[in-house]
Design a protein around this motif. Sequence first.
Motif, mmCIF file in Angstrom:
data_model
loop_
_atom_site.group_PDB
_atom_site.id
_atom_site.type_symbol
_atom_site.label_atom_id
_atom_site.label_comp_id
_atom_site.label_asym_id
_atom_site.label_seq_id
_atom_site.Cartn_x
_atom_site.Cartn_y
_atom_site.Cartn_z
ATOM 1 N N SER A 48 -43.143 -4.803 -23.610
ATOM 2 C CA SER A 48 -42.028 -4.308 -24.651
ATOM 3 C C SER A 48 -40.739 -4.470 -24.017
ATOM 4 O O SER A 48 -39.914 -4.347 -24.815
ATOM 5 C CB SER A 48 -42.702 -3.017 -24.937
ATOM 6 N N GLY A 49 -40.403 -4.806 -22.768
ATOM 7 C CA GLY A 49 -39.256 -4.670 -22.267
ATOM 8 C C GLY A 49 -38.589 -3.529 -21.782
ATOM 9 O O GLY A 49 -37.478 -3.291 -21.537
ATOM 10 N N THR A 50 -39.287 -2.261 -21.966
ATOM 11 C CA THR A 50 -38.770 -1.052 -21.602
ATOM 12 C C THR A 50 -38.961 -0.514 -20.232
ATOM 13 O O THR A 50 -38.480 0.307 -19.967
ATOM 14 C CB THR A 50 -39.721 0.038 -22.631
ATOM 15 N N SER A 51 -39.651 -1.519 -19.507
ATOM 16 C CA SER A 51 -39.732 -1.079 -18.064
ATOM 17 C C SER A 51 -39.444 -2.151 -17.161
ATOM 18 O O SER A 51 -39.982 -3.608 -17.426
ATOM 19 C CB SER A 51 -40.897 -0.520 -17.749
ATOM 20 N N THR A 52 -38.735 -2.189 -16.156
ATOM 21 C CA THR A 52 -38.244 -3.344 -15.370
ATOM 22 C C THR A 52 -38.703 -2.876 -13.909
ATOM 23 O O THR A 52 -38.490 -1.888 -13.386
ATOM 24 C CB THR A 52 -36.958 -3.814 -15.808
ATOM 25 N N ASP A 65 -36.916 -10.982 -25.444
ATOM 26 C CA ASP A 65 -36.842 -11.078 -27.030
ATOM 27 C C ASP A 65 -38.220 -11.515 -27.342
ATOM 28 O O ASP A 65 -38.312 -12.765 -27.443
ATOM 29 C CB ASP A 65 -35.551 -11.932 -27.435
ATOM 30 N N SER A 94 -34.748 -9.360 -19.124
ATOM 31 C CA SER A 94 -35.077 -8.883 -20.503
ATOM 32 C C SER A 94 -35.871 -9.635 -21.165
ATOM 33 O O SER A 94 -36.036 -10.704 -20.734
ATOM 34 C CB SER A 94 -33.676 -8.965 -21.009
ATOM 35 N N ILE A 137 -40.901 -7.611 -15.788
ATOM 36 C CA ILE A 137 -40.629 -6.844 -17.034
ATOM 37 C C ILE A 137 -41.963 -6.501 -17.630
ATOM 38 O O ILE A 137 -42.970 -7.393 -17.753
ATOM 39 C CB ILE A 137 -39.582 -7.574 -17.929
ATOM 40 N N ASN A 138 -42.292 -5.230 -18.297
ATOM 41 C CA ASN A 138 -43.243 -5.051 -19.177
ATOM 42 C C ASN A 138 -43.457 -5.412 -20.420
ATOM 43 O O ASN A 138 -42.268 -6.289 -20.725
ATOM 44 C CB ASN A 138 -43.590 -3.567 -19.201
#
Length: 123
Positions: free
Chosen positions: A53-57, A72, A70, A50-51
């Motif tokens: 920021s969590g926007t890419s997996t 946080d 995910s 996961i990147n």
Amino acid sequence: VRLVESGGGLVQAGDHLKLSCASPDHTLGDYAMGWFRQAPGKEREFVAGINWSGTSTYFGGSAKGRFTISRDNDKNTMYLQMNSLKWEDTGVYYCARDPSGQLSGRLRDYDFWGQGTQVTVSS
């Protein structure tokens, strides 16, 4: 840099587990992160990345469609939700930091590792 995994355990096939990875001394949100696993007698393999920021997996073949990664960053924690667990998902699960940010599936691209958490799936 300390990474601490938690959430492993003994479950039956078809059950689910949610693993966590946190750090008491490092800001995880500055980096891409990944999950790997190692079954007895086998090499460590990539599960998911996961990147920052969590926007890419990105997922390894064994995890696609069943696992979700995910994070946080406010809680400085990364997660791995594992559904429909199979016997072959058994192993020690490790989280690791990816300084390259490339969501790499290669072990050598990760620089810090946790101690791992055991997941055992009974058939």
